[in-house]
Structure formats: C-alpha cells, structure tokens
Scaffold this motif. Structure first.
Motif, PDB file in Angstrom:
ATOM      1  N   MET A  58       0.847  -1.188   0.000  1.00 45.63           N
ATOM      2  CA  MET A  58       0.000   0.000   0.000  1.00 45.63           C
ATOM      3  C   MET A  58       0.883   1.239   0.000  1.00 45.63           C
ATOM      4  O   MET A  58       2.056   1.180   0.377  1.00 45.63           O
ATOM      5  CB  MET A  58      -0.908   0.011   1.237  1.00 45.63           C
ATOM      6  CG  MET A  58      -1.837  -1.184   1.339  1.00 45.63           C
ATOM      7  SD  MET A  58      -2.869  -1.149   2.828  1.00 45.63           S
ATOM      8  CE  MET A  58      -1.670  -1.584   4.098  1.00 45.63           C
ATOM      9  N   PRO A  60       0.095   4.685   1.502  1.00 40.78           N
ATOM     10  CA  PRO A  60      -0.745   5.687   2.158  1.00 40.78           C
ATOM     11  C   PRO A  60      -0.039   6.989   2.508  1.00 40.78           C
ATOM     12  O   PRO A  60      -0.687   7.935   2.944  1.00 40.78           O
ATOM     13  CB  PRO A  60      -1.199   4.966   3.428  1.00 40.78           C
ATOM     14  CG  PRO A  60      -0.071   4.032   3.742  1.00 40.78           C
ATOM     15  CD  PRO A  60       0.521   3.622   2.424  1.00 40.78           C
ATOM     16  N   MET A  76      -6.630  -3.768  11.390  1.00 42.00           N
ATOM     17  CA  MET A  76      -6.230  -2.498  10.810  1.00 42.00           C
ATOM     18  C   MET A  76      -4.726  -2.291  10.978  1.00 42.00           C
ATOM     19  O   MET A  76      -4.113  -2.851  11.890  1.00 42.00           O
ATOM     20  CB  MET A  76      -6.982  -1.325  11.455  1.00 42.00           C
ATOM     21  CG  MET A  76      -8.462  -1.310  11.178  1.00 42.00           C
ATOM     22  SD  MET A  76      -8.811  -1.002   9.433  1.00 42.00           S
ATOM     23  CE  MET A  76     -10.557  -1.411   9.385  1.00 42.00           C
ATOM     24  N   ALA A  87      -2.025   7.369   9.072  1.00 41.32           N
ATOM     25  CA  ALA A  87      -2.994   6.716   8.196  1.00 41.32           C
ATOM     26  C   ALA A  87      -3.475   5.426   8.843  1.00 41.32           C
ATOM     27  O   ALA A  87      -2.710   4.728   9.508  1.00 41.32           O
ATOM     28  CB  ALA A  87      -2.370   6.416   6.825  1.00 41.32           C
ATOM     29  N   SER A  89      -5.246   1.925   7.644  1.00 37.38           N
ATOM     30  CA  SER A  89      -5.496   1.163   6.420  1.00 37.38           C
ATOM     31  C   SER A  89      -5.950  -0.247   6.749  1.00 37.38           C
ATOM     32  O   SER A  89      -5.613  -0.793   7.808  1.00 37.38           O
ATOM     33  CB  SER A  89      -4.224   1.102   5.561  1.00 37.38           C
ATOM     34  OG  SER A  89      -3.693   2.397   5.326  1.00 37.38           O
ATOM     35  N   SER A  90      -6.699  -0.828   5.832  1.00 40.89           N
ATOM     36  CA  SER A  90      -7.184  -2.193   5.997  1.00 40.89           C
ATOM     37  C   SER A  90      -6.288  -3.166   5.240  1.00 40.89           C
ATOM     38  O   SER A  90      -6.154  -3.058   4.014  1.00 40.89           O
ATOM     39  CB  SER A  90      -8.620  -2.315   5.476  1.00 40.89           C
ATOM     40  OG  SER A  90      -8.997  -3.677   5.390  1.00 40.89           O
ATOM     41  N   GLY A  94      -6.703  -3.317   1.363  1.00 35.97           N
ATOM     42  CA  GLY A  94      -5.634  -2.458   0.860  1.00 35.97           C
ATOM     43  C   GLY A  94      -6.016  -0.996   0.791  1.00 35.97           C
ATOM     44  O   GLY A  94      -5.244  -0.177   0.287  1.00 35.97           O
ATOM     45  N   MET A  95      -7.197  -0.655   1.322  1.00 43.25           N
ATOM     46  CA  MET A  95      -7.680   0.721   1.279  1.00 43.25           C
ATOM     47  C   MET A  95      -7.301   1.480   2.543  1.00 43.25           C
ATOM     48  O   MET A  95      -7.289   0.921   3.640  1.00 43.25           O
ATOM     49  CB  MET A  95      -9.203   0.747   1.115  1.00 43.25           C
ATOM     50  CG  MET A  95      -9.709   0.067  -0.144  1.00 43.25           C
ATOM     51  SD  MET A  95      -9.248   0.969  -1.626  1.00 43.25           S
ATOM     52  CE  MET A  95     -10.278   2.422  -1.439  1.00 43.25           C
ATOM     53  N   THR A  96      -6.979   2.770   2.386  1.00 41.06           N
ATOM     54  CA  THR A  96      -6.747   3.654   3.529  1.00 41.06           C
ATOM     55  C   THR A  96      -8.069   4.304   3.893  1.00 41.06           C
ATOM     56  O   THR A  96      -8.685   4.985   3.063  1.00 41.06           O
ATOM     57  CB  THR A  96      -5.697   4.718   3.187  1.00 41.06           C
ATOM     58  OG1 THR A  96      -4.452   4.065   2.907  1.00 41.06           O
ATOM     59  CG2 THR A  96      -5.497   5.673   4.349  1.00 41.06           C
ATOM     60  N   ILE A  97      -8.525   4.099   5.142  1.00 44.94           N
ATOM     61  CA  ILE A  97      -9.854   4.556   5.539  1.00 44.94           C
ATOM     62  C   ILE A  97      -9.833   5.842   6.366  1.00 44.94           C
ATOM     63  O   ILE A  97     -10.850   6.520   6.467  1.00 44.94           O
ATOM     64  CB  ILE A  97     -10.610   3.456   6.300  1.00 44.94           C
ATOM     65  CG1 ILE A  97      -9.848   3.062   7.568  1.00 44.94           C
ATOM     66  CG2 ILE A  97     -10.827   2.241   5.410  1.00 44.94           C
ATOM     67  CD1 ILE A  97     -10.612   2.081   8.446  1.00 44.94           C
ATOM     68  N   VAL A  99      -7.134   9.329   7.272  1.00 44.09           N
ATOM     69  CA  VAL A  99      -5.880  10.074   7.224  1.00 44.09           C
ATOM     70  C   VAL A  99      -6.009  11.208   8.232  1.00 44.09           C
ATOM     71  O   VAL A  99      -6.886  12.067   8.108  1.00 44.09           O
ATOM     72  CB  VAL A  99      -5.588  10.631   5.813  1.00 44.09           C
ATOM     73  CG1 VAL A  99      -4.316  11.473   5.844  1.00 44.09           C
ATOM     74  CG2 VAL A  99      -5.437   9.499   4.812  1.00 44.09           C
TER      75      VAL A  99
END
Length: 285
Positions: A58, A60, A76, A87, A89-90, A94-97, A99
């Motif tokens: 990732m 981020p 997480m 950051a 992230s999951s 692979g997503m940053t939820i 910031v």
C-alpha cells in the motif's frame, strides 16, 4: 539461526510490527504470522512468514514512514510518517480509511493500540490508541473499526526548555499505555526535568513522576509485572520498579540503547544498540 528474510530493493525499512495473535490462540498458528513494514518511499508492505512472500503493498504516505503498528485485533494497520501524517489502512482491502493530520509537521515516533480498558470514556468501540510525535505531543483516540469511527479523546503537550546546548539531537518523545494501571499512559522525552511521567486519562493530569539519570532514548513497559525498561544514551539500561523501588542498572551496550522491547510473556527483554542485540532473561518477573 536466520529463518526467513525479506528484501526490498532500493528502499530502507524504517519500522515494522508483528500482527497480534488471535485472541485465545497460543501458540500463534503459523498461517497467521504476518509482519508489516514501513519504508522510506511511503509504502507499507505486509509479509507472510509461512509463505515467505509479500502479500500486500500500500502507499498511504507521501513521506518516509517512522512508526507502524497493527490494531489490537489485527484488522487495521496504523502508520505514521516523517511529515506527521497518520494513516489507518485495511490489510484485507488495501484501502486507507482514515488520514489524520493532527500531528502534521512533526515526525511520528510512536503508535500503540490497546483494547479499551474501562468503560467511563463515553465513547463507542473497543480500541484505544495513541500517537506520539517528536514535538512532545501525544494524542489519544477511541475507535470502533467496524463502525468506521475514530474519536480524539485527549491531547497532551509536554513543555521543554528552549535552545538546549550540548545536545546534537533531542531525545525521542515516547509514550505507552500502562499494562498494570488501566487508563494510564507513561511518557518520557526531552523536557524540563529528566523523568518519566504517569498520566491519568480519567483525571486528565500527571499524577506520578519518576526521576531518571538522563533523558530516555527507549522505553518498554512489562506486560507481566509493574516495572519498565528504559534505555539511555550513555550505554545504560535501567529496570525501574513502579510505582516505587530501587532501580537496577546494566551496562554492556556499545552505544545508545535505542530499543527496548519486552516479550509478551514479560519473562524476556530485547534491547539493541548500534551493533549489538541483547536478550535478557528476567528471572524475577
């Protein structure tokens, strides 16, 4: 014995963390053993120890990473950068939820998560976590990852004298939740005095101070007994009973003791300096 080695070309690994073992499982199943690492290019990589391969990459952060950790349930990944950005992230998607820019402008020195230890904070969720930055600021958060909630609970700023002489670089700002006193965190760093500060999240005040021989360069709190390990710049390691008691000092490192880390059992302690790693057996723990 070297068991597994991961190598990323042209990037330096700045920080890493083991994924916590599933609750109630001991020893940890090999298939769930993962390491997350943060790199100088702002990327986060997740490695599987059993398959000896990188599972996820990732990006981020725009700056080099300086701190990284898993949430207490391993669902997480929290990462902090040299620019002070945090950051969340999951590793599943692979997503940053999230910031968070609250510490922007000052490198993140510590990220730590713990399961919520008491229920009088008035916030939902089961996770407490903290972020510490090199400007002597600590933020404490309450989170419910399933509900995508992240709430700032407290914000601490520790004073320090202006323009210190004789210090090439300032000692790091370090904070940790106290395993043996719920709702308490311990802070060490450059300040008005050489001391460890105990802060109550309930009372929102420092309620205990322990004097130190110098400014600390590393800190770890035992999960099994009320004492902490503190490293210093003059090759000294101190085991400090809490809340009071005679400290035990140990020499033998070749340089600044820049890392202290208790094993989950509390029976062993790992410390590191410039070119040496020590493993200590704590017979009285």
């Amino acid at each position: 014995e070297l068991v597994v080695q991961f190598q990323v070309l042209n990037q330096s690994c700045q920080c890493l963390a083991w994924k916590p073992r599933p609750v109630g499982l001991w020893p940890c199943p090999v298939q769930s053993q993962h390491v997350v690492a943060g790199y100088s290019d702002g990327t986060v990589r997740v490695f599987s120890v059993s398959r000896t391969e990188m599972e996820l990459k990732m990006h981020p952060h725009a700056a080099a990473l300086t701190a990284i950790t898993y949430s207490s349930d391993g669902e997480m990944i929290l990462s902090g950068g040299k620019d002070g950005i945090v950051a969340v992230s999951s590793p599943r998607t692979g997503m940053t939820i999230h910031v968070l820019a609250d510490h922007k402008g000052s490198p993140i020195t510590v990220l730590q998560c713990t399961r919520k230890q008491y229920h009088d904070l008035g916030v939902e969720g089961g996770e407490l976590w903290l972020a510490t930055s090199s400007d002597r600021r600590v933020s404490i958060w309450g989170s419910d990852w399933l509900q995508d909630k992240c709430e700032l609970l407290d914000w601490l700023t520790f004073p320090a004298p202006v323009g210190p002489e004789g210090l090439e670089s300032l000692p790091p700002s370090l904070a940790a939740f106290c395993p043996w006193e719920h709702g308490v965190l311990v802070y060490v760093g450059f300040g008005m005095q050489k001391e460890a500060l105990f802060y109550s999240l309930r009372k929102k005040q420092v309620f205990r101070k322990i004097s130190l021989p110098a400014f600390a360069t590393s800190l770890s709190l035992s999960p099994a007994a009320p004492f902490m390990a503190i490293g210093f710049g003059d090759r000294l390691l101190r085991l400090q009973p809490c809340p009071a008691g005679d400290p035990q000092d140990y020499a033998g490192h070749d340089d600044t003791v820049h890392l202290c880390r208790f094993a989950p059992s509390g029976r062993r302690l790992l410390t590191a300096s410039h070119s040496a790693v020590f493993v200590w057996e704590l017979t009285g723990a």
